[in-house]
Write an enzyme that holds these catalytic residues in place. Structure first.
Site, PDB file in Angstrom:
ATOM      1  N   LEU A  30     -23.186  66.540  58.925  1.00  0.00           N
ATOM      2  CA  LEU A  30     -23.194  66.670  60.438  1.00  0.00           C
ATOM      3  C   LEU A  30     -21.996  66.437  61.045  1.00  0.00           C
ATOM      4  O   LEU A  30     -21.793  67.356  62.097  1.00  0.00           O
ATOM      5  CB  LEU A  30     -24.101  65.583  61.159  1.00  0.00           C
ATOM      6  CG  LEU A  30     -25.645  65.505  60.511  1.00  0.00           C
ATOM      7  CD1 LEU A  30     -26.360  64.361  61.194  1.00  0.00           C
ATOM      8  CD2 LEU A  30     -26.082  66.860  61.198  1.00  0.00           C
ATOM      9  N   GLY A  31     -20.798  65.922  60.471  1.00  0.00           N
ATOM     10  CA  GLY A  31     -19.478  65.971  61.145  1.00  0.00           C
ATOM     11  C   GLY A  31     -18.534  64.908  60.362  1.00  0.00           C
ATOM     12  O   GLY A  31     -18.982  63.894  59.524  1.00  0.00           O
ATOM     13  N   GLY A  34     -12.726  59.899  63.193  1.00  0.00           N
ATOM     14  CA  GLY A  34     -12.005  59.082  62.742  1.00  0.00           C
ATOM     15  C   GLY A  34     -12.355  57.919  61.976  1.00  0.00           C
ATOM     16  O   GLY A  34     -11.793  57.225  61.237  1.00  0.00           O
ATOM     17  N   MET A  35     -13.726  57.449  62.222  1.00  0.00           N
ATOM     18  CA  MET A  35     -14.185  56.192  61.596  1.00  0.00           C
ATOM     19  C   MET A  35     -14.995  56.421  59.982  1.00  0.00           C
ATOM     20  O   MET A  35     -15.293  55.766  59.351  1.00  0.00           O
ATOM     21  CB  MET A  35     -15.087  55.501  62.379  1.00  0.00           C
ATOM     22  CG  MET A  35     -14.422  54.658  63.472  1.00  0.00           C
ATOM     23  SD  MET A  35     -15.425  53.767  64.391  1.00  0.00           S
ATOM     24  CE  MET A  35     -16.152  52.643  63.299  1.00  0.00           C
ATOM     25  N   VAL A  38     -20.364  61.819  58.810  1.00  0.00           N
ATOM     26  CA  VAL A  38     -21.867  61.570  59.221  1.00  0.00           C
ATOM     27  C   VAL A  38     -22.592  62.766  58.379  1.00  0.00           C
ATOM     28  O   VAL A  38     -22.216  63.809  58.396  1.00  0.00           O
ATOM     29  CB  VAL A  38     -22.121  61.918  60.855  1.00  0.00           C
ATOM     30  CG1 VAL A  38     -23.358  61.510  61.125  1.00  0.00           C
ATOM     31  CG2 VAL A  38     -20.994  60.890  61.318  1.00  0.00           C
ATOM     32  N   LYS A  52     -23.950  57.360  58.782  1.00  0.00           N
ATOM     33  CA  LYS A  52     -22.300  57.460  58.837  1.00  0.00           C
ATOM     34  C   LYS A  52     -21.839  56.566  57.841  1.00  0.00           C
ATOM     35  O   LYS A  52     -22.080  55.350  57.586  1.00  0.00           O
ATOM     36  CB  LYS A  52     -21.966  56.910  60.207  1.00  0.00           C
ATOM     37  CG  LYS A  52     -20.565  56.674  60.474  1.00  0.00           C
ATOM     38  CD  LYS A  52     -19.684  56.293  61.642  1.00  0.00           C
ATOM     39  CE  LYS A  52     -19.819  57.547  62.648  1.00  0.00           C
ATOM     40  NZ  LYS A  52     -19.128  57.370  63.980  1.00  0.00           N
ATOM     41  N   ASP A 146     -16.371  54.279  73.988  1.00  0.00           N
ATOM     42  CA  ASP A 146     -15.888  55.732  73.585  1.00  0.00           C
ATOM     43  C   ASP A 146     -16.730  56.589  74.146  1.00  0.00           C
ATOM     44  O   ASP A 146     -17.146  57.873  73.540  1.00  0.00           O
ATOM     45  CB  ASP A 146     -15.820  55.706  72.297  1.00  0.00           C
ATOM     46  CG  ASP A 146     -14.947  56.996  71.705  1.00  0.00           C
ATOM     47  OD1 ASP A 146     -14.182  57.355  72.465  1.00  0.00           O
ATOM     48  OD2 ASP A 146     -15.129  57.374  70.447  1.00  0.00           O
TER      49      ASP A 146
END
Length: 605
Positions: A30-31, A34-35, A38, A52, A146
């Site tokens: 999905l993407g 920075g952490m 996903v 994630k 965020d």
């Protein structure tokens, strides 16, 4: 989570991506942010989830792990409209992960990049809905920190807030990262930029910035680089933003959001009130709320879920020697695995071991004995969690409840396939063979656990007159059909711990098997995989938990059809016990149900 501007939200799994995490089979990317990365997956009941997987550099930092555990626990308490809830997580694996509900749609960031600013009525409805979500987040003691266009998902059912409460965990680490500050400088509040205490008002500042960009495509603090904009935001007290170029109807909201003092900013309730006074349309009426091109793209995203892209081929090891053809066995073999050592002194509720199966490559130089046939090939590489029970029996691997009932499958596998398949499925500190193959040459000896030899002539269980061992292990009865009422509070959820047993609104979420939602939440959520059993024995109950599982969420409107009186609900508890709830009465109360049950709990010897 970052997104692309392509028409597809799903990317194929790459050669180095895992194919499974715990019991979640990964379907697509999905993407990546920075952490972590996903992935798209599904629960046993078919509910799509965004999973994630946290980056290794964060996972190695103990300060991050502690903060991450606190923030995830708080995020799981957040329930409300326009929120993507956390449904599962593991914090003690080598690589922590969390799974949240997945709503197919388009992020506001992508929508602005592709279609330009939203119509003003859509902006107001977006802001009002997000304010409702922020109210629920703040009520649970969480600050998003965020909020930005990339963390707002536009769907046919309205906007959803994602990734709330997680950025704070990254802020707590001492890592120096090449990409700089964790978070998004262009959407930080002045107090974040000045490293001052951050509270709920910071999210309202970010909401004002988001509203300005959504309506016009222009940032109130200019179009400079990230740090330049962050510096301008930090100096808001000395140089407030120029808002004269924004629509007159939007300026009162922007002025109230973008004040330097957190105490003077608008509250979520005041944002909703401001929207309702505008009388644009009912806040929760999302019929045609977005422009047609954007609505069509969202529809395409929904359709994508039924046909995710096929994964790319796994990466082969370039320096692996070739095995001569005569050394290759025709039967499939399990992929090599790496089993890390579990962290010491972990709490019982988080004690999970991790097995990471490496990508499949050319056969190793030493041929392995053929593995037993499987009904389907193993995943290319996976990250699998198992929860051991607190008092495992000697010589027998045990596990805590897992989402798709792996424990039940393993129990059968132990009987049929022997130690080799157990090594391939579950971490075993006593077995260092990474291939998971049987190195015993096909024979197996069983030592007397006492270390003493049987006297001559004694029946050691292998003679012709010996009785066969039972196929299932005995159970101890811990809780015997005690009345167990399940009802939500007036304004709060109730959490049920079958091992205690207890049902209360203030239990530790890591110990509970069921969340009973109030009228706002409008459902039950099974925290451990729960199935419907046809029988009352512990063996039947345990098997049902893994083979006849319900979806993780059960809306109240489906109670009468799904769990009528007489239903036997079975699960493996957080302590590895087998629990059965017999539904004895269903009583509708306003928007919820009071459910009377009889609770029975067994413990394996």
């Amino acid at each position: 989570m970052s997104s692309t501007n392509s028409s597809s939200a799903l990317s194929p799994l790459g050669p180095d991506d895992p194919r499974e995490i715990a019991d979640y089979r990964l379907l697509a990317r999905l993407g990546e942010g920075g952490m972590g990365t996903v992935y798209l997956s599904r629960t046993r009941g078919g509910q799509p989830v965004a999973l994630k997987l946290i980056r290794r550099e964060y996972a190695r930092d103990e300060a991050f792990r502690r903060r991450f555990a606190q923030e995830v626990a708080a995020a799981r308490r957040v329930r409300g409209y326009h929120l993507v809830a956390v449904v599962d997580h593991v914090l003690t694996d080598e690589l922590p992960w969390l799974a949240s509900e997945f709503v197919p749609g388009v992020t506001l960031e992508d929508a602005l990049d592709t279609y330009g600013p939203l119509p003003l009525p859509a902006v107001f409805q977006l802001v009002g809905s997000v304010a409702q979500a922020l109210a629920a987040i703040h009520a649970a003691g969480v600050v998003h920190r965020d909020l930005k266009p990339a963390n707002l998902m536009l769907t046919a059912q309205g906007p959803y807030v994602i990734d709330f409460g997680i950025a704070r965990a990254a802020d707590a680490t001492r890592l120096t990262r090449a990409r700089g500050i964790v978070g998004t400088p262009q959407f930080m509040s002045p107090e974040q930029g000045l490293n001052e205490p951050v509270g709920p008002a910071a999210d309202l500042f970010a909401l004002g910035l988001t509203a300005a960009v959504a309506a016009t495509g222009r940032h109130p603090y200019g179009d400079g680089g990230a740090l330049t904009v962050a510096t301008q935001i930090a100096l808001t007290a000395q140089r407030p933003p120029e808002l004269s170029g924004y629509p007159a109807a939007l300026r009162p909201l922007l002025e109230r959001c973008l004040t330097a003092s957190p105490e003077e900013r608008i509250t979520p309730a005041e944002v909703v009130e401001l929207y309702e006074r505008s009388q644009v349309r009912p806040l929760r009426d999302f019929d045609g709320w977005l422009p047609e091109p954007l609505t069509e793209q969202i529809a395409r995203r929904v359709a994508e879920l039924e046909n995710p892209p096929p994964p790319e081929s796994p990466r082969a090891e370039a320096d692996t020697p070739t095995v001569p053809p005569e050394a290759v066995t025709p039967a499939p073999t399990a992929p090599p695995t790496y089993t890390p050592t579990a962290a010491p002194s972990q709490p019982r509720s988080q004690h999970r071991a991790t097995t990471v199966a490496a990508p499949a490559g050319p056969p190793p130089s030493q041929p392995s004995p053929p593995s037993p046939p499987r009904s389907s090939p193993p995943p290319v590489h996976s990250i699998t969690s198992a929860r051991p029970a607190p008092t495992p029996s000697a010589g027998r691997p045990t596990s805590r409840a897992r989402r798709v009932g792996l424990a039940a499958v393993v129990a059968v596998a132990v009987l049929l396939l022997g130690q080799s398949l157990v090594s391939a499925l579950l971490p075993d500190d006593s077995n260092d063979d990474p291939s998971g193959s049987d190195t015993s040459g096909g024979s197996e000896t069983t030592d007397d656990p006492t270390g003493e030899e049987a006297p001559d002539g004694a029946d050691d269980g292998t003679g012709p007159n010996s009785s066969p061992s039972p196929e299932t292990e005995p159970y101890d009865l811990l809780v015997d059909a005690v009345p167990f009422a399940l009802r939500a509070g007036d304004y709060d959820n109730t959490y049920a711990d079958y091992d205690a047993p207890a049902a209360s609104s203030d239990l530790d979420l890591d110990d509970v098997e069921l969340t009973v939602g109030d009228g706002l939440w409008d459902r039950w959520e099974f925290e451990t995989t729960t199935g419907i059993s046809d029988g009352r024995t512990p063996e039947e109950c345990r098997l049902a938990a893994g083979t006849n599982a319900l979806a993780p969420e059960l809306p109240y409107e489906e109670f009468e059809d799904t769990i009528p009186v007489g239903t036997l609900l079975c699960t493996l508890t957080t302590e590895g016990n087998v629990a059965m709830l017999e539904v004895t009465d269903l009583t509708p109360t306003d928007d919820t149900y009071e459910v009377s049950t009889l609770l029975t709990v067994w413990q394996e010897r």
